[in-house]
Motif scaffolding. Sequence first.
Motif, PDB file in Angstrom:
ATOM      1  N   THR A 187      25.668 -25.562  -3.558  1.00 25.12           N
ATOM      2  CA  THR A 187      26.736 -25.983  -4.464  1.00 25.12           C
ATOM      3  C   THR A 187      28.061 -25.431  -3.969  1.00 25.12           C
ATOM      4  OG1 THR A 187      25.183 -25.872  -6.293  1.00 25.12           O
ATOM      5  CG2 THR A 187      27.516 -25.976  -6.854  1.00 25.12           C
ATOM      6  N   PHE A 188      29.051 -26.294  -3.896  1.00 28.62           N
ATOM      7  CA  PHE A 188      30.389 -25.864  -3.503  1.00 28.62           C
ATOM      8  C   PHE A 188      31.254 -25.745  -4.754  1.00 28.62           C
ATOM      9  CE2 PHE A 188      34.786 -27.025  -2.487  1.00 28.62           C
ATOM     10  CZ  PHE A 188      35.097 -25.990  -1.619  1.00 28.62           C
ATOM     11  N   THR A 189      31.840 -24.560  -4.926  1.00 30.49           N
ATOM     12  CA  THR A 189      32.732 -24.342  -6.057  1.00 30.49           C
ATOM     13  C   THR A 189      34.106 -23.987  -5.513  1.00 30.49           C
ATOM     14  OG1 THR A 189      30.863 -23.465  -7.304  1.00 30.49           O
ATOM     15  CG2 THR A 189      33.070 -23.053  -8.185  1.00 30.49           C
ATOM     16  N   MET A 211      17.424 -36.243 -20.314  1.00 31.86           N
ATOM     17  CA  MET A 211      16.580 -35.777 -19.235  1.00 31.86           C
ATOM     18  C   MET A 211      17.203 -34.543 -18.624  1.00 31.86           C
ATOM     19  SD  MET A 211      14.994 -38.103 -16.335  1.00 31.86           S
ATOM     20  CE  MET A 211      15.329 -37.688 -14.688  1.00 31.86           C
ATOM     21  N   ASP A 212      16.376 -33.494 -18.455  1.00 27.38           N
ATOM     22  CA  ASP A 212      16.890 -32.238 -17.904  1.00 27.38           C
ATOM     23  C   ASP A 212      17.047 -32.357 -16.387  1.00 27.38           C
ATOM     24  OD1 ASP A 212      16.851 -31.149 -20.392  1.00 27.38           O
ATOM     25  OD2 ASP A 212      14.888 -30.182 -20.153  1.00 27.38           O
ATOM     26  N   GLN A 213      18.167 -31.825 -15.900  1.00 28.09           N
ATOM     27  CA  GLN A 213      18.379 -31.788 -14.458  1.00 28.09           C
ATOM     28  C   GLN A 213      17.792 -30.495 -13.905  1.00 28.09           C
ATOM     29  OE1 GLN A 213      22.520 -32.195 -13.737  1.00 28.09           O
ATOM     30  NE2 GLN A 213      22.504 -34.413 -14.013  1.00 28.09           N
ATOM     31  N   PRO A 214      17.208 -30.532 -12.695  1.00 30.21           N
ATOM     32  CA  PRO A 214      16.674 -29.304 -12.105  1.00 30.21           C
ATOM     33  C   PRO A 214      17.815 -28.336 -11.799  1.00 30.21           C
ATOM     34  CG  PRO A 214      16.610 -31.098 -10.515  1.00 30.21           C
ATOM     35  CD  PRO A 214      17.037 -31.679 -11.829  1.00 30.21           C
ATOM     36  N   PRO A 215      17.522 -27.030 -11.847  1.00 31.17           N
ATOM     37  CA  PRO A 215      18.580 -26.068 -11.542  1.00 31.17           C
ATOM     38  C   PRO A 215      19.044 -26.217 -10.099  1.00 31.17           C
ATOM     39  CG  PRO A 215      16.445 -24.975 -11.708  1.00 31.17           C
ATOM     40  CD  PRO A 215      16.254 -26.394 -12.144  1.00 31.17           C
ATOM     41  N   THR A 216      20.345 -26.108  -9.888  1.00 29.37           N
ATOM     42  CA  THR A 216      20.895 -26.281  -8.550  1.00 29.37           C
ATOM     43  C   THR A 216      20.869 -24.952  -7.795  1.00 29.37           C
ATOM     44  OG1 THR A 216      23.102 -25.849  -9.377  1.00 29.37           O
ATOM     45  CG2 THR A 216      22.406 -28.153  -9.264  1.00 29.37           C
ATOM     46  N   ASP A 217      20.645 -25.060  -6.520  1.00 33.82           N
ATOM     47  CA  ASP A 217      20.658 -23.879  -5.641  1.00 33.82           C
ATOM     48  C   ASP A 217      22.112 -23.485  -5.410  1.00 33.82           C
ATOM     49  OD1 ASP A 217      20.247 -21.924  -3.783  1.00 33.82           O
ATOM     50  OD2 ASP A 217      19.350 -23.215  -2.265  1.00 33.82           O
ATOM     51  N   PRO A 218      22.466 -22.203  -5.655  1.00 27.32           N
ATOM     52  CA  PRO A 218      23.871 -21.813  -5.455  1.00 27.32           C
ATOM     53  C   PRO A 218      24.339 -21.959  -4.017  1.00 27.32           C
ATOM     54  CG  PRO A 218      22.502 -19.891  -5.951  1.00 27.32           C
ATOM     55  CD  PRO A 218      21.664 -21.098  -6.152  1.00 27.32           C
ATOM     56  N   LEU A 219      23.395 -21.930  -3.042  1.00 20.25           N
ATOM     57  CA  LEU A 219      23.800 -22.101  -1.654  1.00 20.25           C
ATOM     58  C   LEU A 219      24.137 -23.552  -1.325  1.00 20.25           C
ATOM     59  CD1 LEU A 219      21.208 -19.770   0.118  1.00 20.25           C
ATOM     60  CD2 LEU A 219      23.595 -19.291  -0.375  1.00 20.25           C
TER      61      LEU A 219
END
Length: 200
Positions: free
Chosen positions: A11-13, A1-9
Amino acid sequence: MDQPPTDPLETFTLLPLSISPTSKALTSPIPHLAPALTSLSTLQRTLLSAPSQTPPPPIPMNPKRSAQIQKMREQGNAALRKTSTSSSSNKDSNSSGNSSAQEAITLYTYALEMALGRPGWEPSSQVREEASTLYANRAQAYMAAGMWAEGAADAGASVECKRVGNGKAWWRRGKCLQCWQASLLDGVAKRTNSNWRLYY
């Protein structure tokens, strides 16, 4: 199952950053971060070397200015008292009462200019308290002079400075608005009557 693209705002890297102990510069092993880190380090050094324009911490208010404001307020109160005593004792003394009211207005205006001209780092609560009292007093002087619009404006300014525990200013504002409306309606009635006399 494909995951929806994450918003870069959202996401913490965690980036591998390090601070040089001698130069306090930021560095990273990731090459594309180098220009951003260099500009950030330059900005930090510039801010640290700039002369400080921050005002000093709050200190007790200037006692000489406070004494001058208090003195002018008391002189204005005395002039306003002269207005009320002259109008109650002699009905023909409107000119002297008006000049006393104008004197009180002038004194309150000078005191207001001094109170509102305090440096920005002095406690604003004290400035608002002084301004509230002076605006309310000047509104009373405008009422004594029959200047209802100016009195309403000053009473409104006093209310804006201090909304709670300022019953006199609320009352003066309402009274000025009431008398101003009555004077406007009286002026309309006089103009209507004079036009009626003119045509008939």
